[in-house]
Design a protein around this motif. Structure first.
Motif, PDB file in Angstrom:
ATOM      1  N   ARG A 178       0.900 -37.439 -17.384  1.00 40.93           N
ATOM      2  CA  ARG A 178       2.258 -37.025 -17.108  1.00 40.93           C
ATOM      3  C   ARG A 178       2.257 -35.896 -16.077  1.00 40.93           C
ATOM      4  O   ARG A 178       1.216 -35.269 -15.832  1.00 40.93           O
ATOM      5  CB  ARG A 178       2.975 -36.548 -18.381  1.00 40.93           C
ATOM      6  CG  ARG A 178       2.317 -35.346 -19.053  1.00 40.93           C
ATOM      7  CD  ARG A 178       3.100 -34.866 -20.281  1.00 40.93           C
ATOM      8  NE  ARG A 178       4.378 -34.263 -19.898  1.00 40.93           N
ATOM      9  CZ  ARG A 178       5.576 -34.846 -20.065  1.00 40.93           C
ATOM     10  NH1 ARG A 178       5.659 -36.042 -20.616  1.00 40.93           N
ATOM     11  NH2 ARG A 178       6.685 -34.235 -19.706  1.00 40.93           N
ATOM     12  N   PHE A 179       3.423 -35.656 -15.485  1.00 37.49           N
ATOM     13  CA  PHE A 179       3.594 -34.488 -14.642  1.00 37.49           C
ATOM     14  C   PHE A 179       3.959 -33.304 -15.536  1.00 37.49           C
ATOM     15  O   PHE A 179       4.608 -33.467 -16.571  1.00 37.49           O
ATOM     16  CB  PHE A 179       4.708 -34.715 -13.612  1.00 37.49           C
ATOM     17  CG  PHE A 179       4.294 -35.555 -12.441  1.00 37.49           C
ATOM     18  CD1 PHE A 179       3.328 -36.539 -12.562  1.00 37.49           C
ATOM     19  CD2 PHE A 179       4.888 -35.374 -11.213  1.00 37.49           C
ATOM     20  CE1 PHE A 179       2.959 -37.328 -11.486  1.00 37.49           C
ATOM     21  CE2 PHE A 179       4.535 -36.159 -10.125  1.00 37.49           C
ATOM     22  CZ  PHE A 179       3.564 -37.120 -10.254  1.00 37.49           C
ATOM     23  N   THR A 180       3.552 -32.123 -15.114  1.00 38.24           N
ATOM     24  CA  THR A 180       3.882 -30.898 -15.835  1.00 38.24           C
ATOM     25  C   THR A 180       4.593 -29.946 -14.874  1.00 38.24           C
ATOM     26  O   THR A 180       4.609 -30.183 -13.657  1.00 38.24           O
ATOM     27  CB  THR A 180       2.603 -30.231 -16.386  1.00 38.24           C
ATOM     28  OG1 THR A 180       1.826 -29.723 -15.281  1.00 38.24           O
ATOM     29  CG2 THR A 180       1.775 -31.218 -17.189  1.00 38.24           C
ATOM     30  N   PRO A 181       5.152 -28.855 -15.367  1.00 38.74           N
ATOM     31  CA  PRO A 181       5.792 -27.902 -14.449  1.00 38.74           C
ATOM     32  C   PRO A 181       4.850 -27.352 -13.387  1.00 38.74           C
ATOM     33  O   PRO A 181       5.276 -26.993 -12.296  1.00 38.74           O
ATOM     34  CB  PRO A 181       6.279 -26.788 -15.396  1.00 38.74           C
ATOM     35  CG  PRO A 181       6.513 -27.484 -16.703  1.00 38.74           C
ATOM     36  CD  PRO A 181       5.434 -28.526 -16.782  1.00 38.74           C
ATOM     37  N   ARG A 182       3.543 -27.306 -13.684  1.00 35.32           N
ATOM     38  CA  ARG A 182       2.574 -26.745 -12.743  1.00 35.32           C
ATOM     39  C   ARG A 182       1.831 -27.784 -11.927  1.00 35.32           C
ATOM     40  O   ARG A 182       1.213 -27.444 -10.914  1.00 35.32           O
ATOM     41  CB  ARG A 182       1.542 -25.896 -13.495  1.00 35.32           C
ATOM     42  CG  ARG A 182       2.118 -24.663 -14.188  1.00 35.32           C
ATOM     43  CD  ARG A 182       1.020 -23.752 -14.657  1.00 35.32           C
ATOM     44  NE  ARG A 182       0.011 -24.467 -15.437  1.00 35.32           N
ATOM     45  CZ  ARG A 182      -1.158 -23.945 -15.798  1.00 35.32           C
ATOM     46  NH1 ARG A 182      -1.492 -22.726 -15.404  1.00 35.32           N
ATOM     47  NH2 ARG A 182      -2.007 -24.647 -16.537  1.00 35.32           N
ATOM     48  N   GLY A 183       1.866 -29.051 -12.349  1.00 32.88           N
ATOM     49  CA  GLY A 183       1.094 -30.055 -11.621  1.00 32.88           C
ATOM     50  C   GLY A 183       1.004 -31.364 -12.373  1.00 32.88           C
ATOM     51  O   GLY A 183       2.011 -31.944 -12.750  1.00 32.88           O
ATOM     52  N   ILE A 184      -0.232 -31.814 -12.626  1.00 33.56           N
ATOM     53  CA  ILE A 184      -0.462 -33.125 -13.241  1.00 33.56           C
ATOM     54  C   ILE A 184      -1.413 -32.978 -14.423  1.00 33.56           C
ATOM     55  O   ILE A 184      -2.473 -32.356 -14.294  1.00 33.56           O
ATOM     56  CB  ILE A 184      -1.061 -34.116 -12.227  1.00 33.56           C
ATOM     57  CG1 ILE A 184      -0.088 -34.377 -11.078  1.00 33.56           C
ATOM     58  CG2 ILE A 184      -1.437 -35.433 -12.909  1.00 33.56           C
ATOM     59  CD1 ILE A 184      -0.665 -35.241  -9.985  1.00 33.56           C
ATOM     60  N   GLU A 185      -1.048 -33.569 -15.537  1.00 35.98           N
ATOM     61  CA  GLU A 185      -1.951 -33.650 -16.678  1.00 35.98           C
ATOM     62  C   GLU A 185      -2.592 -35.023 -16.694  1.00 35.98           C
ATOM     63  O   GLU A 185      -1.908 -36.050 -16.597  1.00 35.98           O
ATOM     64  CB  GLU A 185      -1.182 -33.418 -17.983  1.00 35.98           C
ATOM     65  CG  GLU A 185      -2.071 -33.508 -19.226  1.00 35.98           C
ATOM     66  CD  GLU A 185      -1.280 -33.390 -20.510  1.00 35.98           C
ATOM     67  OE1 GLU A 185      -1.785 -33.858 -21.566  1.00 35.98           O
ATOM     68  OE2 GLU A 185      -0.147 -32.856 -20.467  1.00 35.98           O
ATOM     69  N   LEU A 186      -3.918 -35.074 -16.796  1.00 39.12           N
ATOM     70  CA  LEU A 186      -4.662 -36.316 -16.769  1.00 39.12           C
ATOM     71  C   LEU A 186      -4.932 -36.817 -18.185  1.00 39.12           C
ATOM     72  O   LEU A 186      -4.809 -36.072 -19.155  1.00 39.12           O
ATOM     73  CB  LEU A 186      -5.972 -36.122 -16.019  1.00 39.12           C
ATOM     74  CG  LEU A 186      -5.846 -35.591 -14.588  1.00 39.12           C
ATOM     75  CD1 LEU A 186      -7.221 -35.358 -13.982  1.00 39.12           C
ATOM     76  CD2 LEU A 186      -5.032 -36.549 -13.722  1.00 39.12           C
ATOM     77  N   VAL A 187      -5.300 -38.078 -18.294  1.00 36.68           N
ATOM     78  CA  VAL A 187      -5.592 -38.668 -19.596  1.00 36.68           C
ATOM     79  C   VAL A 187      -6.746 -37.944 -20.271  1.00 36.68           C
ATOM     80  O   VAL A 187      -6.779 -37.788 -21.507  1.00 36.68           O
ATOM     81  CB  VAL A 187      -5.901 -40.174 -19.445  1.00 36.68           C
ATOM     82  CG1 VAL A 187      -6.398 -40.770 -20.756  1.00 36.68           C
ATOM     83  CG2 VAL A 187      -4.660 -40.926 -18.961  1.00 36.68           C
ATOM     84  N   SER A 188      -7.672 -37.447 -19.478  1.00 36.69           N
ATOM     85  CA  SER A 188      -8.825 -36.726 -20.032  1.00 36.69           C
ATOM     86  C   SER A 188      -8.450 -35.376 -20.614  1.00 36.69           C
ATOM     87  O   SER A 188      -9.261 -34.738 -21.289  1.00 36.69           O
ATOM     88  CB  SER A 188      -9.878 -36.530 -18.941  1.00 36.69           C
ATOM     89  OG  SER A 188      -9.354 -35.721 -17.889  1.00 36.69           O
ATOM     90  N   GLY A 189      -7.216 -34.911 -20.351  1.00 30.90           N
ATOM     91  CA  GLY A 189      -6.771 -33.613 -20.820  1.00 30.90           C
ATOM     92  C   GLY A 189      -6.802 -32.541 -19.750  1.00 30.90           C
ATOM     93  O   GLY A 189      -6.202 -31.470 -19.918  1.00 30.90           O
ATOM     94  N   GLU A 190      -7.509 -32.785 -18.648  1.00 28.57           N
ATOM     95  CA  GLU A 190      -7.561 -31.816 -17.556  1.00 28.57           C
ATOM     96  C   GLU A 190      -6.193 -31.719 -16.881  1.00 28.57           C
ATOM     97  O   GLU A 190      -5.470 -32.712 -16.756  1.00 28.57           O
ATOM     98  CB  GLU A 190      -8.622 -32.235 -16.538  1.00 28.57           C
ATOM     99  CG  GLU A 190      -8.777 -31.252 -15.378  1.00 28.57           C
ATOM    100  CD  GLU A 190      -9.818 -31.705 -14.363  1.00 28.57           C
ATOM    101  OE1 GLU A 190     -10.053 -30.979 -13.386  1.00 28.57           O
ATOM    102  OE2 GLU A 190     -10.395 -32.800 -14.572  1.00 28.57           O
ATOM    103  N   GLU A 191      -5.847 -30.518 -16.435  1.00 24.13           N
ATOM    104  CA  GLU A 191      -4.591 -30.325 -15.717  1.00 24.13           C
ATOM    105  C   GLU A 191      -4.884 -29.836 -14.307  1.00 24.13           C
ATOM    106  O   GLU A 191      -5.670 -28.902 -14.114  1.00 24.13           O
ATOM    107  CB  GLU A 191      -3.679 -29.336 -16.432  1.00 24.13           C
ATOM    108  CG  GLU A 191      -2.309 -29.213 -15.774  1.00 24.13           C
ATOM    109  CD  GLU A 191      -1.311 -28.411 -16.595  1.00 24.13           C
ATOM    110  OE1 GLU A 191      -0.197 -28.159 -16.086  1.00 24.13           O
ATOM    111  OE2 GLU A 191      -1.647 -28.051 -17.736  1.00 24.13           O
ATOM    112  N   LEU A 192      -4.255 -30.478 -13.327  1.00 28.81           N
ATOM    113  CA  LEU A 192      -4.433 -30.113 -11.930  1.00 28.81           C
ATOM    114  C   LEU A 192      -3.194 -29.362 -11.455  1.00 28.81           C
ATOM    115  O   LEU A 192      -2.086 -29.899 -11.484  1.00 28.81           O
ATOM    116  CB  LEU A 192      -4.639 -31.370 -11.070  1.00 28.81           C
ATOM    117  CG  LEU A 192      -5.777 -32.304 -11.473  1.00 28.81           C
ATOM    118  CD1 LEU A 192      -5.794 -33.532 -10.559  1.00 28.81           C
ATOM    119  CD2 LEU A 192      -7.116 -31.584 -11.418  1.00 28.81           C
TER     120      LEU A 192
END
Length: 276
Positions: A180-194
């Motif tokens: 999903r997209f987050t307020p700060r960027g992108i959350e990946l399926v692995s749990g990492e957020e970019l």
């Protein structure tokens, strides 16, 4: 050879109505003309012609194929969809013909080889990328997709600029699926957020036919999806119309040069009405 140079050199630009958007075209069997409706800013106009030839491409110029990612409305930065085009300038008609022929032959040979020997082709591509990026980026998983070459269209990297940026550590690569997209960027399926200020989506093009022009033949709307194409240019039940259609496995324009032979033959035959 740029479009601007060619149109001005051969005087085509004097016959082009710039800034006009074709919205509808209707055919009348009793009168045998096409009536073409266009908009120009806030103005509306109609034109008639005996033969209609479309060079509208195969995708929407308004918007790309948009994927509705969860949480897009929460992202605080900009989301941009971009489709890049590469234009080449060639100084002479002879050079253009030679290079065009070479490119067509080379592209077809590569395509056939890649489809006949997908495992070898994949190894060839990975080996070439490894030479470009060195040990700065692991080939697996970043350049090891779960499909064979040309199961999906290949992306070209002009002058290897992406690989140079990766090797110089000016860019980094992450291979994953978007949760999903987050307020700060992108959350990946692995749990990492970019974290990101701008997200550029490369989700493909929105495919359209006939440049999104509505066609009517004797009062009946034409459904492109239920129409049989003939020789890649004309359509069943739609008289005096041709659509310039290019290759799907290499540059679109390299194939469109061969399509005008059909309308040229029709003109030489002095046929008043042509249909399939």
């Amino acid at each position: 050879m740029t479009a601007r140079w060619a149109s001005s050199t051969y005087g085509i630009d004097r016959h082009i109505r710039f800034g006009h958007w074709v919205t509808r075209a209707s055919w009348s069997t009793s009168d045998s003309p096409w009536t073409v409706e266009v908009t120009h800013g806030t103005e509306f106009a109609r034109y008639t012609c005996s033969f209609l030839y479309l060079c509208s491409g195969y995708y929407s110029a308004d918007v790309g194929h948009v994927v509705d990612f969860p949480g897009q409305e929460d992202f605080g930065g900009r989301i941009v969809h971009v489709a890049n085009r590469i234009r080449a300038y060639l100084p002479s008609e002879l050079a253009y013909r030679v290079i065009r022929t070479r490119n067509i032959v080379r592209a077809n040979l590569f395509y056939q080889y890649f489809r006949l020997r997908p495992a070898r082709a994949a190894a060839l591509l990975r080996g070439g990328i490894a030479l470009q990026v060195g040990d700065s980026v692991p080939i697996d998983p970043h350049f090891s997709p779960d499909y064979a070459p040309w199961d999906q269209r290949l992306c070209l990297v002009p002058d290897g600029d992406l690989f140079k940026a990766l090797k110089a550590k000016r860019a980094s690569m992450v291979t994953d699926r978007i949760e999903r997209f987050t307020p700060r960027g992108i959350e990946l399926v692995s749990g990492e957020e970019l974290d990101a200020d701008i997200i550029v989506t490369a989700t493909g093009l929105k495919m359209v036919s006939f440049g999104q022009i509505s066609f009517v033949v004797d009062g009946t709307p034409v459904d492109p999806g239920r129409t049989l194409a003939y020789q890649g240019m004309m359509f069943d039940g739609v008289p005096n119309l041709a659509w310039s259609v290019g290759y799907t496995n290499q540059s679109w324009t390299t194939a469109t040069r061969s399509v005008p032979r059909g309308p040229a033959w029709i003109r030489r035959a002095k046929a008043g009405r042509c249909s399939t």
